[in-house]
Scaffold this active site. Structure first.
Site, PDB file in Angstrom:
ATOM      1  N   LYS A  51       6.285   0.604  -4.557  1.00 47.16           N
ATOM      2  CA  LYS A  51       4.885   0.771  -4.186  1.00 47.16           C
ATOM      3  C   LYS A  51       3.914   0.502  -5.334  1.00 47.16           C
ATOM      4  O   LYS A  51       2.715   0.413  -5.117  1.00 47.16           O
ATOM      5  CB  LYS A  51       4.652   2.162  -3.603  1.00 47.16           C
ATOM      6  CG  LYS A  51       5.578   2.509  -2.459  1.00 47.16           C
ATOM      7  CD  LYS A  51       5.396   1.635  -1.231  1.00 47.16           C
ATOM      8  CE  LYS A  51       4.176   2.009  -0.464  1.00 47.16           C
ATOM      9  NZ  LYS A  51       4.153   1.426   0.899  1.00 47.16           N
TER      10      LYS A  51
HETATM   11  N1  PMP Z   1      11.068   4.270   0.316  1.00 46.64           N
HETATM   12  C1  PMP Z   1      10.262   5.016  -0.451  1.00 46.64           C
HETATM   13  C2  PMP Z   1      10.885   5.978  -1.426  1.00 46.64           C
HETATM   14  C3  PMP Z   1       8.859   4.918  -0.321  1.00 46.64           C
HETATM   15  O1  PMP Z   1       8.051   5.687  -1.078  1.00 46.64           O
HETATM   16  C4  PMP Z   1       8.314   4.006   0.611  1.00 46.64           C
HETATM   17  C5  PMP Z   1       6.818   3.912   0.771  1.00 46.64           C
HETATM   18  N2  PMP Z   1       6.279   4.861   1.661  1.00 46.64           N
HETATM   19  C6  PMP Z   1       9.196   3.245   1.410  1.00 46.64           C
HETATM   20  C7  PMP Z   1      10.566   3.396   1.205  1.00 46.64           C
HETATM   21  C8  PMP Z   1       8.715   2.330   2.509  1.00 46.64           C
HETATM   22  O2  PMP Z   1       7.866   1.305   2.107  1.00 46.64           O
HETATM   23  P1  PMP Z   1       6.729   0.760   3.069  1.00 46.64           P
HETATM   24  O3  PMP Z   1       5.598   1.756   3.049  1.00 46.64           O
HETATM   25  O4  PMP Z   1       6.347  -0.553   2.508  1.00 46.64           O
HETATM   26  O5  PMP Z   1       7.287   0.639   4.450  1.00 46.64           O
END
Ligand code: PMP
Length: 376
Positions: free
Chosen positions: A75
């Site tokens: 992120k």
């Molecule tokens: N895994 C973790 C540990 C995250 O912090 C996030 C972000 N919320 C994600 C997966 C999923 O990513 P996205 O928001 O791009 O779907």
């Protein structure tokens, strides 16, 4: 009322004159970086050498280690992208306050950029999220507002409604809003997808990606499908979330689960479910056990959603043949969970392992000795 339904303005095949895509071409890594934000991305792709083989998979499984980013997760890419897009549009300037609802990792990416660039930062985060994330955010100078984990996405106690009230009460403040900001999927369409494509020399049969906001799976999935029409895009989604399709996969409906960062009780605007060929539901237990196996058996110091993604990949890639390639995203690291699944007492308290396995590593030792490692 929350402004969730607003449109994501992302247009993947936009006219180059009006396109929102990154114009810069990728550069070799410099010897010295001008600041830490420039180190985001270009993360390593690493082969798994034990787990898929032990589980009978024939294909190669590669993991994209997003915890190599400077804030520790995938992120960072969007935290910095959304902030810099807003700067370029003249919406924000140093000294302003950025407020972001987040499960923690976007918050850390935004807070890192705020620390470097001189913004005030407020992160709105559900109670469920780890104290490790809270402490990292505080160390970066962010202020934190906690909201009840069980608050529905559209309730006045939910993270977006609270963020909006804070914005209304704070002069010169702005919400980047990862749930509907084009910069979220674009960061992955422009960069993460291209890195994977080049690292695999353009030959990829399957990608496995967990969905929270869905920015990662949407951006990577759409770009890779444009480049490799036959690639299979698999998304993982925990039981207790309703992102998966068809709907009958979401057995039990909305409910509590421990894994952080994936799953939601609504479909974010930036999640394009049409790029996903197949959804795989995951349990907390299999996710945490797999995360511990990634650490113990592969030396990959990853987090709980990484375990979920690899558990989903082992199911989805069963029919891939020798020589085919499956790429799995590892979104964050052990650092965020040192007092949670990394602790065997926590794993036992949650009944994911039995009491006799606390500090008794014979179950790992058996697996490792079966591999007949060369003795020095
Ligand atoms: N895994 C973790 C540990 C995250 O912090 C996030 C972000 N919320 C994600 C997966 C999923 O990513 P996205 O928001 O791009 O779907």
């Amino acid at each position: 009322t929350p402004d969730w339904p607003s449109r994501c303005t992302w247009k993947p095949n936009a006219d180059p004159k009006t396109s929102p895509h990154t114009k810069e071409t990728r550069q070799p890594r410099p010897k010295i970086f001008p600041d830490i934000l420039k180190t985001v991305g270009e993360t390593p792709l690493v082969r798994l050498n034990r787990i898929p083989q032990a589980e009978g998979l024939k294909c190669d499984v590669f993991v994209k280690c997003e915890y190599f980013n400077p804030g520790g997760s995938v992120k960072d890419r969007i935290g910095i992208r959304m902030l810099e897009d807003a700067e370029k549009k003249g919406l924000i300037k140093p000294g302003d306050t950025l407020i972001e609802p987040s499960s923690g990792n976007t918050g850390i990416g935004v807070a890192l950029a705020c620390a470097v660039k001189g913004y005030r930062c407020i992160i709105v985060m559900a109670m469920k999220m780890s104290n490790e994330k809270v402490n990292v955010l505080k160390a970066l100078g962010a202020e934190i507002v906690r909201v009840p984990t069980e608050a529905a996405f559209d309730s006045p106690e939910g993270s977006l409604a609270v963020a909006q009230r804070l914005r209304d009460a704070t002069p010169n403040s702005y919400i980047l809003n990862q749930y509907k900001n084009s910069g979220n999927p674009l960061a992955h369409y422009d960069h993460t997808a291209m890195e994977i494509y080049e690292q695999c020399d353009g030959k990829i049969d399957m990608v496995v990606i967990g969905a929270g906001t869905g920015g990662t799976v949407t951006g990577i999935g759409r770009r890779l499908k444009e480049l490799i029409p036959n690639v299979q895009v698999i998304a993982s989604d925990p039981y207790g979330s309703i992102l998966a399709a068809p709907d009958n996969l979401n057995e039990g409906g909305v409910g509590f689960y421990e894994v952080e960062g994936i799953g939601y009780d609504f479909i974010p605007v930036v999640l394009d479910r049409s790029v996903v060929d197949k959804w795989v539901k995951t349990t907390d237990k299999e996710s945490f056990i797999m995360a511990k196996r990634l650490i113990r058996e592969e030396g990959l110091l990853s987090g709980g959603s990484s375990g979920a993604n690899v558990a989903a990949a082992l199911k989805a890639a069963k029919n891939l043949k020798e020589g085919q390639k499956c790429v799995v995203i590892l979104p964050d690291s052990i650092r965020n969970y040192l007092t949670k699944f990394v602790s065997e007492e926590w794993m036992e308290a949650k009944r994911y392992i039995s009491p006799e396995n606390i500090h008794n590593h014979s179950w790992w030792d058996d697996k490792v000795s079966n591999l007949q490692l060369e003795k020095p």
